[in-house]
Design a protein around this motif. Structure first.
Motif, short mmCIF file in Angstrom:
data_model
loop_
_atom_site.label_atom_id
_atom_site.label_comp_id
_atom_site.label_asym_id
_atom_site.label_seq_id
_atom_site.Cartn_x
_atom_site.Cartn_y
_atom_site.Cartn_z
N ALA A 1 -8.68 0.29 -15.45
CA ALA A 1 -9.20 1.28 -14.51
C ALA A 1 -9.02 0.86 -13.07
O ALA A 1 -9.39 1.58 -12.15
CB ALA A 1 -10.68 1.53 -14.80
N ILE A 2 -8.47 -0.33 -12.87
CA ILE A 2 -8.33 -0.88 -11.51
C ILE A 2 -6.86 -1.04 -11.19
O ILE A 2 -6.14 -1.73 -11.91
CB ILE A 2 -9.05 -2.23 -11.40
CG1 ILE A 2 -10.54 -2.02 -11.68
CG2 ILE A 2 -8.83 -2.86 -10.04
CD1 ILE A 2 -11.29 -3.30 -11.83
N ASN A 3 -6.40 -0.44 -10.12
CA ASN A 3 -4.98 -0.53 -9.77
C ASN A 3 -4.74 -1.69 -8.80
O ASN A 3 -5.61 -2.06 -8.06
CB ASN A 3 -4.51 0.76 -9.11
CG ASN A 3 -3.67 1.56 -10.08
OD1 ASN A 3 -2.60 1.13 -10.49
ND2 ASN A 3 -4.18 2.70 -10.51
N SER B 1 -10.25 -3.26 -17.14
CA SER B 1 -9.20 -3.73 -16.22
C SER B 1 -8.14 -2.65 -15.99
O SER B 1 -7.57 -2.55 -14.91
CB SER B 1 -8.56 -5.02 -16.73
OG SER B 1 -7.96 -4.79 -17.98
N GLU C 1 -7.72 5.01 -8.81
CA GLU C 1 -8.89 4.51 -9.55
C GLU C 1 -10.10 5.33 -9.18
O GLU C 1 -10.08 6.08 -8.20
CB GLU C 1 -9.10 3.01 -9.32
CG GLU C 1 -9.42 2.59 -7.92
CD GLU C 1 -9.52 1.06 -7.79
OE1 GLU C 1 -8.47 0.40 -7.87
OE2 GLU C 1 -10.62 0.55 -7.60
#
Lengths: 357, 357
Positions: free
Chosen positions: A355-357, A353, A161
């Motif tokens: 973009a967030i692991n 969302s 990210e």
């Protein structure tokens, strides 16, 4: 078209309860009914509070704004095979469509394909340099074959990210093929009059640009290359694209993001996070282009920007519409009373969302 | 604590590439490592561009900000049975936990329960008035039994989504039991100095308030009752809570939303959309409370607001932290270079998609 002067608003002295009921009912109107507002055959629907006092609820604008958001959030075609998740070093960084999965099988040193399950960058490639080299080798082959077009020589970070150490870099033009997250910076350049009204600098992209030639754009916008901070990128792009000196450009304020995911022809997935900036420019300043990427700059009243975006998506580079709409929301020109407000807010950041692991 | 003066920032003349790598690495630090920044035993991590030029990347603040966001987005306890979807007139409007599902079975005229599947308001109740009456009858019984507490006599709309005609209304104090979406307005009241620095009015809630007594709050905030437009609600609350006259309050600009979903004790689900407003107040204006809900107002430099939110969640009403953090993002005080920026943006609006049917 309903005249949409949203900087000088008139007051309709109607009861708010009535307005609430009418406004609510409007949300159920069919597209045909919407059309009658656009054609000006119906009165505005409700009175709302907006920038500098009460404002018309410009329903025709909202419909267009929602269309622009949809044009950037295109889902997978119905019946099309779901793309496979793409992993690098154990972390999902993207997704790859079936046609490219087949292609990547030609490069077993670089990619490990488990049919119907996932694609992994070969786990033997266990350093940043090895991975970057593998991407580079494959990308150059695919460019020769014409699968990757518009090569930029701009390395994009492949990361879990944003802000985490990149696992590798890959050529910007290959981002869609791997479905990795792309990042960019867009600057809303605006001028505030003595009476508080806002105007916005709009750029017309050069007719010779490989993407969206001749389309309208923010005063300054650019991709976010690996190894440069967004704020520093803003300074660089401000100089290149609009001759905005560092002393002025440093006043650009980061204001959040606009984010979307779009399935494009040729099995490409655009996943984009745009860092948005507001830059208040002094009254007499006129931008000039230094890198040949802009044909003209125009200083438009904000209602002209809104009208243009709402009525004609085709004139704008699509994601620039989202950035300008976000500006209008943050500055109070689009209000909660307008039916579709929550949908608009959702669409402007639908890709966050991811973009967030 | 790291001194976090984010309005007057100093420049660290470091190479940006280096800053990028260091900043990236920071995201992988363990909570223990974060602590050393908070205790001031490590230097700030990177140079970033922020409001009025370069700024410290105040990592200790980001950690606290992310905690505040998490405190408002509490997921279902592990092992706890999933609440059942709650439908009114064929539209899902909420969710109901198992303990309440059992209770609602006592009222078959009002509720149809399909065990393990869903709860429906009895479909025979086919008008707004009939449904509202059914909610009212049941709510009053549950209030007598002590299941619903803090009755306000404030009807909340039960709708498919904001702006669509309400299907019914239900008492505000019952919203959590049915898991219906609640709406509110929060106003960031701020003062801009001649040099551009910002200060924010902070309210201390009355010690006698039933919820969050004595906690810090926005200068003005209120629930969004049925039949009132948000912008009109802002005018009303500004007068009641802070004696802000209509002429000043009309300058409040809607700037978007903050949205979260929180599973609370007693099988309650808070689903909240807060419409955020920015109101620039003149230098000499001092708010005064008219309705007994505020004990004091304080004009704080923005870095004091940030410091207070980051270091001590307990002093603030939790959702007010989110509104102030959103203000700091939109006004350029929190920048993309700070590790956790995307997570923060995500958390501030994690509940938006739930607001769209």
């Amino acid at each position: 078209i309903l005249s949409g002067n949203i900087t000088r608003m008139k007051f309709l002295g109607k009861a708010f309860l009535m307005a609430s009921i009418i406004s609510a009912a409007a949300a159920f109107l069919s597209p045909k009914s919407w059309a009658s507002y656009i054609l000006g055959t119906r009165a505005p629907l409700c009175t709302v509070w907006g920038r500098q006092g009460p404002a018309f609820c410009n329903v025709s604008h909202m419909e267009g704004f929602l269309k622009r958001v949809d044009e950037c959030n295109i889902p997978l075609e119905e019946g099309k095979e779901t793309p496979l998740p793409f992993f690098v070093a154990g972390v999902q960084v993207g997704q790859i469509h079936q046609e490219h999965v087949k292609r990547l099988k030609q490069f077993p040193d670089a990619f490990t394909v488990k049919d119907g399950v996932d694609v992994k960058l070969n786990e033997k490639l266990d350093t940043f340099d090895l991975r970057t080299k593998a991407f580079d080798t494959v990308n150059r082959k695919l460019a020769e074959e014409g699968v990757i077009t518009g090569w930029r020589e701009e390395p994009y970070a492949v990361s879990a990210e944003f802000g985490t150490p990149p696992l590798a870099t890959t050529e910007r033009a290959s981002a869609g093929l791997y479905g990795i997250m792309s990042y960019g910076v867009h600057i809303n350049g605006y001028v505030e009059g003595a009476d508080g009204t806002l105007r916005m600098w709009v750029a017309r992209r050069s007719a010779s640009k490989p993407t969206w030639p001749g389309c309208l754009d923010q005063v300054v916008a650019g991709g976010q290359p690996h190894g440069v901070q967004p704020g520093d990128n803003v300074l660089k792009e401000c100089m290149e694209e609009a001759n905005i000196p560092r002393e002025l450009a440093q006043a650009a304020l980061p204001t959040g993001v606009v984010a979307y995911q779009c399935q494009r022809p040729g099995g490409r997935t655009s996943r984009e996070i745009i860092f948005t900036y507001d830059l208040k420019l002094p009254e007499g300043f006129v931008p000039e282009n230094n890198d040949g990427e802009v044909d003209e700059f125009m200083l438009w009243p904000l209602d002209k920007v809104a009208e243009s975006i709402a009525s004609d998506g085709g004139e704008w580079k699509p994601n620039c519409c989202l950035v300008a709409i976000d500006f209008m929301i943050r500055h109070g020109f689009i209000t909660p009373e307008q039916p579709g407000y929550m949908r608009l807010l959702h669409g402007l950041r639908a890709g966050v969302s991811a973009a967030i692991n």
